[in-house]
Design a protein around this motif. Structure first.
Motif, PDB file in Angstrom:
ATOM      1  N   HIS A  40      12.657 -38.676 -47.656  1.00 12.86           N
ATOM      2  CA  HIS A  40      13.238 -37.161 -47.971  1.00 12.86           C
ATOM      3  C   HIS A  40      12.742 -36.182 -46.913  1.00 12.86           C
ATOM      4  CE1 HIS A  40      14.188 -33.691 -50.628  1.00 12.86           C
ATOM      5  NE2 HIS A  40      12.741 -33.575 -50.313  1.00 12.86           N
ATOM      6  N   LEU A  41      11.713 -36.422 -46.641  1.00 14.37           N
ATOM      7  CA  LEU A  41      11.001 -35.479 -45.584  1.00 14.37           C
ATOM      8  C   LEU A  41      11.699 -35.639 -44.082  1.00 14.37           C
ATOM      9  CD1 LEU A  41       7.067 -35.598 -46.376  1.00 14.37           C
ATOM     10  CD2 LEU A  41       8.755 -33.816 -46.776  1.00 14.37           C
ATOM     11  N   GLN A  42      11.972 -36.585 -43.926  1.00 17.62           N
ATOM     12  CA  GLN A  42      12.826 -36.798 -42.669  1.00 17.62           C
ATOM     13  C   GLN A  42      14.045 -36.303 -42.843  1.00 17.62           C
ATOM     14  OE1 GLN A  42      13.854 -40.800 -42.069  1.00 17.62           O
ATOM     15  NE2 GLN A  42      14.567 -40.786 -39.893  1.00 17.62           N
ATOM     16  N   GLN A  43      14.967 -36.432 -44.079  1.00 15.77           N
ATOM     17  CA  GLN A  43      16.274 -35.936 -44.024  1.00 15.77           C
ATOM     18  C   GLN A  43      16.156 -34.476 -44.088  1.00 15.77           C
ATOM     19  OE1 GLN A  43      19.121 -37.285 -44.367  1.00 15.77           O
ATOM     20  NE2 GLN A  43      17.899 -39.007 -43.541  1.00 15.77           N
ATOM     21  N   ARG A  44      15.040 -33.758 -44.586  1.00 16.84           N
ATOM     22  CA  ARG A  44      14.868 -32.421 -44.549  1.00 16.84           C
ATOM     23  C   ARG A  44      14.729 -31.732 -43.106  1.00 16.84           C
ATOM     24  NH1 ARG A  44      10.625 -29.792 -49.107  1.00 16.84           N
ATOM     25  NH2 ARG A  44      11.557 -27.994 -47.740  1.00 16.84           N
ATOM     26  N   ALA A  45      14.036 -32.588 -42.452  1.00 20.36           N
ATOM     27  CA  ALA A  45      13.997 -32.220 -40.912  1.00 20.36           C
ATOM     28  C   ALA A  45      15.307 -32.108 -40.203  1.00 20.36           C
ATOM     29  CB  ALA A  45      12.761 -33.107 -40.419  1.00 20.36           C
ATOM     30  N   VAL A  46      15.937 -33.355 -40.403  1.00 19.07           N
ATOM     31  CA  VAL A  46      17.182 -33.564 -40.139  1.00 19.07           C
ATOM     32  C   VAL A  46      18.087 -32.425 -40.669  1.00 19.07           C
ATOM     33  CG1 VAL A  46      19.549 -34.769 -39.861  1.00 19.07           C
ATOM     34  CG2 VAL A  46      17.148 -35.934 -39.645  1.00 19.07           C
ATOM     35  N   TYR A  47      17.783 -31.979 -41.727  1.00 18.30           N
ATOM     36  CA  TYR A  47      19.079 -30.921 -42.185  1.00 18.30           C
ATOM     37  C   TYR A  47      18.706 -29.772 -41.726  1.00 18.30           C
ATOM     38  CZ  TYR A  47      20.968 -27.623 -45.444  1.00 18.30           C
ATOM     39  OH  TYR A  47      21.633 -26.754 -46.213  1.00 18.30           O
ATOM     40  N   ALA A  48      17.252 -29.243 -41.529  1.00 17.97           N
ATOM     41  CA  ALA A  48      17.068 -28.056 -40.706  1.00 17.97           C
ATOM     42  C   ALA A  48      17.377 -28.093 -39.403  1.00 17.97           C
ATOM     43  CB  ALA A  48      15.457 -27.956 -40.710  1.00 17.97           C
ATOM     44  N   GLU A  49      17.416 -29.009 -38.758  1.00 20.41           N
ATOM     45  CA  GLU A  49      17.849 -29.077 -37.360  1.00 20.41           C
ATOM     46  C   GLU A  49      19.279 -28.837 -37.265  1.00 20.41           C
ATOM     47  OE1 GLU A  49      18.512 -32.674 -34.134  1.00 20.41           O
ATOM     48  OE2 GLU A  49      16.534 -32.430 -35.088  1.00 20.41           O
ATOM     49  N   LYS A  50      20.112 -29.563 -38.285  1.00 25.61           N
ATOM     50  CA  LYS A  50      21.813 -29.139 -38.043  1.00 25.61           C
ATOM     51  C   LYS A  50      21.899 -27.878 -38.631  1.00 25.61           C
ATOM     52  CE  LYS A  50      22.701 -33.283 -37.247  1.00 25.61           C
ATOM     53  NZ  LYS A  50      23.231 -34.065 -36.058  1.00 25.61           N
ATOM     54  N   VAL A  51      21.149 -27.114 -39.536  1.00 26.66           N
ATOM     55  CA  VAL A  51      21.405 -25.754 -39.789  1.00 26.66           C
ATOM     56  C   VAL A  51      21.275 -24.922 -38.420  1.00 26.66           C
ATOM     57  CG1 VAL A  51      20.625 -23.674 -41.211  1.00 26.66           C
ATOM     58  CG2 VAL A  51      20.978 -26.110 -42.247  1.00 26.66           C
ATOM     59  N   GLU A  52      20.179 -25.153 -37.996  1.00 22.35           N
ATOM     60  CA  GLU A  52      19.849 -24.226 -36.707  1.00 22.35           C
ATOM     61  C   GLU A  52      21.029 -24.635 -35.762  1.00 22.35           C
ATOM     62  OE1 GLU A  52      16.793 -24.343 -32.948  1.00 22.35           O
ATOM     63  OE2 GLU A  52      16.101 -24.937 -35.018  1.00 22.35           O
ATOM     64  N   GLU A  53      21.560 -26.035 -35.232  1.00 23.12           N
ATOM     65  CA  GLU A  53      22.657 -26.087 -34.522  1.00 23.12           C
ATOM     66  C   GLU A  53      23.728 -25.359 -34.964  1.00 23.12           C
ATOM     67  OE1 GLU A  53      24.871 -30.157 -32.874  1.00 23.12           O
ATOM     68  OE2 GLU A  53      23.361 -30.270 -33.948  1.00 23.12           O
ATOM     69  N   TYR A  54      24.156 -25.497 -36.345  1.00 23.70           N
ATOM     70  CA  TYR A  54      25.271 -24.856 -36.963  1.00 23.70           C
ATOM     71  C   TYR A  54      25.274 -23.363 -36.393  1.00 23.70           C
ATOM     72  CZ  TYR A  54      28.789 -23.435 -40.195  1.00 23.70           C
ATOM     73  OH  TYR A  54      29.637 -22.751 -40.743  1.00 23.70           O
TER      74      TYR A  54
END
Length: 111
Positions: A40-54
């Motif tokens: 879950h923590l790993q997926q939250r980090a990936v999500y935050a990265e994708k939001v920033e990239e978006y």
């Protein structure tokens, strides 16, 4: 008395087996929950990265759309012959028929 001792011994073994099963179940549960929490923590980090990239890509898109509008305006202007002649007169010192162009030096003295 011997039957009672046998009965007590069985109860102790049952209790030990129960405790072992509970400990094993607890360990398996902890491992599963720990791995789920890590995932879950790993997926939250990936999500935050994708939001920033978006967000960065949205900014880039807005800039490109603005540049596209400017270029379309320039294309429209370049299709106007008077505009092209004005650019040629100011940038390349082209003159109209019978017109003389004098270049005036800068008024600021350079020492």
């Amino acid at each position: 008395m011997q039957q009672y001792d046998v009965y007590i011994e069985r109860q102790k073994r049952k209790r030990q087996r129960l405790i072992r099963r509970l400990v094993l179940f607890s360990l398996i549960t902890l491992i599963v929950l720990g791995s789920m929490a890590g995932y879950h923590l790993q997926q939250r980090a990936v999500y935050a990265e994708k939001v920033e990239e978006y967000e960065q890509l949205e900014d880039t898109l807005a800039d490109l759309e603005h540049e596209e509008l400017l270029l379309e305006e320039e294309i429209e202007l370049l299709q106007n012959e008077d505009y092209i002649l004005d650019i040629a007169r100011t940038n390349y010192f082209f003159s109209k028929e019978g017109e003389l162009i004098f270049k005036i030096p800068d008024e600021s003295p350079s020492y």
